[in-house]
Structure formats: structure tokens, C-alpha cells
Motif scaffolding. Structure first.
Motif, PDB file in Angstrom:
ATOM      1  N   GLN A  90       0.824  -1.206   0.000  1.00 57.70           N
ATOM      2  CA  GLN A  90       0.000   0.000   0.000  1.00 57.70           C
ATOM      3  C   GLN A  90       0.865   1.265   0.000  1.00 57.70           C
ATOM      4  N   CYS A  91       0.498   2.220  -0.845  1.00 58.78           N
ATOM      5  CA  CYS A  91       1.132   3.539  -0.842  1.00 58.78           C
ATOM      6  C   CYS A  91       0.015   4.550  -1.066  1.00 58.78           C
ATOM      7  N   GLN A  92      -0.355   5.260  -0.004  1.00 61.26           N
ATOM      8  CA  GLN A  92      -1.521   6.122  -0.069  1.00 61.26           C
ATOM      9  C   GLN A  92      -1.205   7.549   0.359  1.00 61.26           C
ATOM     10  N   ALA A  93      -1.950   8.479  -0.248  1.00 57.08           N
ATOM     11  CA  ALA A  93      -1.964   9.882   0.162  1.00 57.08           C
ATOM     12  C   ALA A  93      -0.557  10.488   0.191  1.00 57.08           C
ATOM     13  N   ALA A  94      -0.011  10.790   1.380  1.00 53.84           N
ATOM     14  CA  ALA A  94       1.311  11.406   1.476  1.00 53.84           C
ATOM     15  C   ALA A  94       2.358  10.558   0.776  1.00 53.84           C
ATOM     16  N   CYS A  95       2.267   9.247   0.930  1.00 49.54           N
ATOM     17  CA  CYS A  95       3.207   8.343   0.272  1.00 49.54           C
ATOM     18  C   CYS A  95       3.138   8.507  -1.239  1.00 49.54           C
ATOM     19  N   ALA A  96       1.917   8.593  -1.783  1.00 52.18           N
ATOM     20  CA  ALA A  96       1.756   8.717  -3.228  1.00 52.18           C
ATOM     21  C   ALA A  96       2.399   9.996  -3.743  1.00 52.18           C
ATOM     22  N   TYR A  97       2.254  11.092  -2.984  1.00 56.77           N
ATOM     23  CA  TYR A  97       2.844  12.361  -3.414  1.00 56.77           C
ATOM     24  C   TYR A  97       4.363  12.264  -3.461  1.00 56.77           C
ATOM     25  N   ALA A  98       4.961  11.660  -2.438  1.00 56.05           N
ATOM     26  CA  ALA A  98       6.415  11.498  -2.418  1.00 56.05           C
ATOM     27  C   ALA A  98       6.867  10.513  -3.489  1.00 56.05           C
ATOM     28  N   PHE A  99       6.098   9.458  -3.701  1.00 56.10           N
ATOM     29  CA  PHE A  99       6.415   8.450  -4.707  1.00 56.10           C
ATOM     30  C   PHE A  99       6.506   9.068  -6.098  1.00 56.10           C
ATOM     31  N   LEU A 100       5.579   9.947  -6.436  1.00 53.05           N
ATOM     32  CA  LEU A 100       5.540  10.542  -7.776  1.00 53.05           C
ATOM     33  C   LEU A 100       6.681  11.522  -8.022  1.00 53.05           C
ATOM     34  N   ALA A 101       7.441  11.866  -6.977  1.00 55.23           N
ATOM     35  CA  ALA A 101       8.580  12.774  -7.134  1.00 55.23           C
ATOM     36  C   ALA A 101       9.795  12.063  -7.699  1.00 55.23           C
ATOM     37  N   GLY A 102       9.755  10.747  -7.783  1.00 60.69           N
ATOM     38  CA  GLY A 102      10.905   9.990  -8.270  1.00 60.69           C
ATOM     39  C   GLY A 102      11.223  10.251  -9.730  1.00 60.69           C
ATOM     40  N   LYS A 103      12.503  10.177 -10.061  1.00 62.53           N
ATOM     41  CA  LYS A 103      12.915  10.321 -11.462  1.00 62.53           C
ATOM     42  C   LYS A 103      12.257   9.242 -12.298  1.00 62.53           C
ATOM     43  N   GLU A 104      12.245   8.033 -11.795  1.00 62.13           N
ATOM     44  CA  GLU A 104      11.467   6.922 -12.331  1.00 62.13           C
ATOM     45  C   GLU A 104      10.655   6.372 -11.167  1.00 62.13           C
ATOM     46  N   HIS A 105       9.412   5.997 -11.418  1.00 62.02           N
ATOM     47  CA  HIS A 105       8.596   5.456 -10.328  1.00 62.02           C
ATOM     48  C   HIS A 105       7.826   4.242 -10.823  1.00 62.02           C
ATOM     49  N   ARG A 106       7.901   3.174 -10.028  1.00 62.96           N
ATOM     50  CA  ARG A 106       7.292   1.917 -10.444  1.00 62.96           C
ATOM     51  C   ARG A 106       6.776   1.165  -9.219  1.00 62.96           C
ATOM     52  N   PHE A 107       5.981   0.135  -9.477  1.00 64.45           N
ATOM     53  CA  PHE A 107       5.560  -0.764  -8.417  1.00 64.45           C
ATOM     54  C   PHE A 107       6.670  -1.763  -8.141  1.00 64.45           C
ATOM     55  N   GLY A 108       6.751  -2.227  -6.882  1.00 60.05           N
ATOM     56  CA  GLY A 108       7.752  -3.204  -6.503  1.00 60.05           C
ATOM     57  C   GLY A 108       7.481  -4.555  -7.142  1.00 60.05           C
TER      58      GLY A 108
END
Length: 239
Positions: A90-108
Motif C-alpha cells: 500500500q502507498c496512499q496519500a502522502a506516500c503517493a505524493y512522495a512516490f511521484l517525485a521519483g525520477k522513475e517510479h514503479r511498483f515493486g
């Protein structure tokens, strides 16, 4: 729409509080694993590892909330260092915002069900999905929802409709009322927004997208399926 049982259970835990309350940091080679809520407690340790090691990827592992300010702090560090991000479980809310800041972003990778919830006030229109306008700064301010009680919202609306005179209690003419009160904002509910899921099968992973209005509770079958919302086409996942 039938949801995977594992996803429904994980989502139920996240909205009832059965999750770690504070973030935990673990370094595994070039991967920095962040689990739990982004409440700021582990931010100094996060920054220390990023600055003092060869971190290339930040993995958010079952992170289900936090504050907007802390999410932005994580996002700024990730952007400034050019780090990639992964979301596992699970990656929700605050996590999602930080996740989308990645140069590349993917699911594990692995056999788990992954789910990314990006908070939004309403379901995006097809035009907004096509142009990318649905991922605005408004989502950032919703990462730590603070719902307004219905009674408070009704009070604001009534006051706006008929401001009263201090002496008589009668409605005051518009010219004497001063600036009109700001309209009440729609309440943010836990579990409200765009939900992107990745489910492992014998034939590879299956990706689905839903809009959850926050009233579904643990019953994800009440979330509305969003067609033509592939997470790769939308830029939610990049690899």
C-alpha cells in the motif's frame, strides 16, 4: 467489480489505523526502504542515509498516510538527488505524493498486490486524464485529510446565505455585509481518490484503475472502475 481479497484487507487495515503509526527506515544496498506513516519522525534519518550513502532508489513499503508538509519534504529530497521510487504493497496519500517525485517510479516486484492511492476531490474527467491536469497541486493539500463535519459545513453555508445584523439578527444588506465568507470546501475522506492496483497472476500482472469516493470503507467493490486510465499512459508508473 470483484477486488482481490488481499487488497481489500490491506485497504481495510489502512483506514482503520491497523498500520505502523511512524515511519521506519531501512537501508538495503542502494535501496532505502521507508515503511509506515510519513509523520516526520524518520525524516532526519532519511536525509542522513540519502546524503551519506549510495542510495539510488527509495522504496515505500506499506505507507498509508502522513502530513502534506512532510510529504513535500520527502519529495524535495527525492527530486534534488534524482532518485527513483518504488511502491510495494500500500502507498496512499502522502506516500503517493512522495512516490511521484521519483525520477522513475514503479511498483515493486514480487507476488504481493500493490496499490497506489492518489488523493483527489472528485473523479477526473476524460479530458483531465488526457492532459494530465488531474494531478494538480490540489492533490498535495489533500494528503492529510481533515474532514469538515456536516454541521460545520451547514453553518458556513447558512451564514453565507443570510448574514445577520449584530443588533437585530435580521439579514444584513449585501452592501453592508462586508466580504462574503469563503464557500465551504468539500470534506476529504480517508481512502478518497484515484486507486491504481497491480495484481499478480499466472500470466503476468494485471493493472486496474478506480475512483474511490471515500464512502466505500473496506468494500472496494463500491469504487468506480475508470476505463482508459492505464497507469503507464498517465505517467503514474514509468517502468
Amino acid at each position: 467489480m470483484k477486488f482481490p481479497k488481499k487488497l481489500a484487507l490491506a485497504f481495510a487495515f489502512s483506514i482503520t489505523g491497523t498500520v505502523p503509526l511512524a515511519a521506519e527506515i531501512e537501508l538495503e544496498g542502494s535501496r532505502l526502504i521507508v515503511s509506515g506513516m510519513l509523520d516526520g519522525a524518520a525524516l532526519p534519518e532519511f536525509v542522513m542515509h540519502v546524503n551519506n550513502s549510495r542510495v539510488r532508489t527509495v522504496m515505500f513499503d506499506n505507507s498509508t498516510g502522513g502530513s502534506a508538509e512532510v510529504a513535500e519534504a520527502y519529495a524535495q529530497v527525492i527530486r534534488s538527488k534524482g532518485l527513483s521510487t518504488e511502491a510495494r504493497g500500500q502507498c496512499q496519500a502522502a506516500c503517493a505524493y512522495a512516490f511521484l517525485a521519483g525520477k522513475e517510479h514503479r511498483f515493486g516486484r514480487g507476488g504481493q498486490v500493490n496499490a497506489l492511492l492518489i488523493p483527489l476531490p472528485r473523479r477526473p474527467t476524460p479530458a483531465e486524464l488526457a492532459t494530465g491536469g488531474w494531478r494538480s497541486d490540489e492533490a498535495r493539500h489533500a494528503v492529510a485529510p481533515a474532514p469538515m463535519p456536516a454541521t460545520a459545513a451547514e453553518t458556513v453555508n447558512v451564514a453565507a446565505a443570510a448574514p445577520a445584523s449584530a443588533s437585530t439578527g435580521a439579514p444584513t444588506p449585501a452592501s453592508d455585509a462586508g466580504p462574503a465568507p469563503a464557500p465551504a470546501k468539500e470534506a476529504w475522506l480517508p481512502g478518497k481518490g484515484m486507486l491504481f492496483t497491480s495484481t499478480p497472476t499466472f500470466f503476468g500482472r494485471v493493472y486496474n484503475t478506480y475512483y474511490c469516493d471515500g464512502n466505500q470503507g473496506a468494500d472496494l467493490s463500491r469504487c468506480e472502475r475508470v476505463s482508459d486510465a492505464d497507469p503507464y499512459k498517465l505517467g503514474v508508473l514509468t517502468q
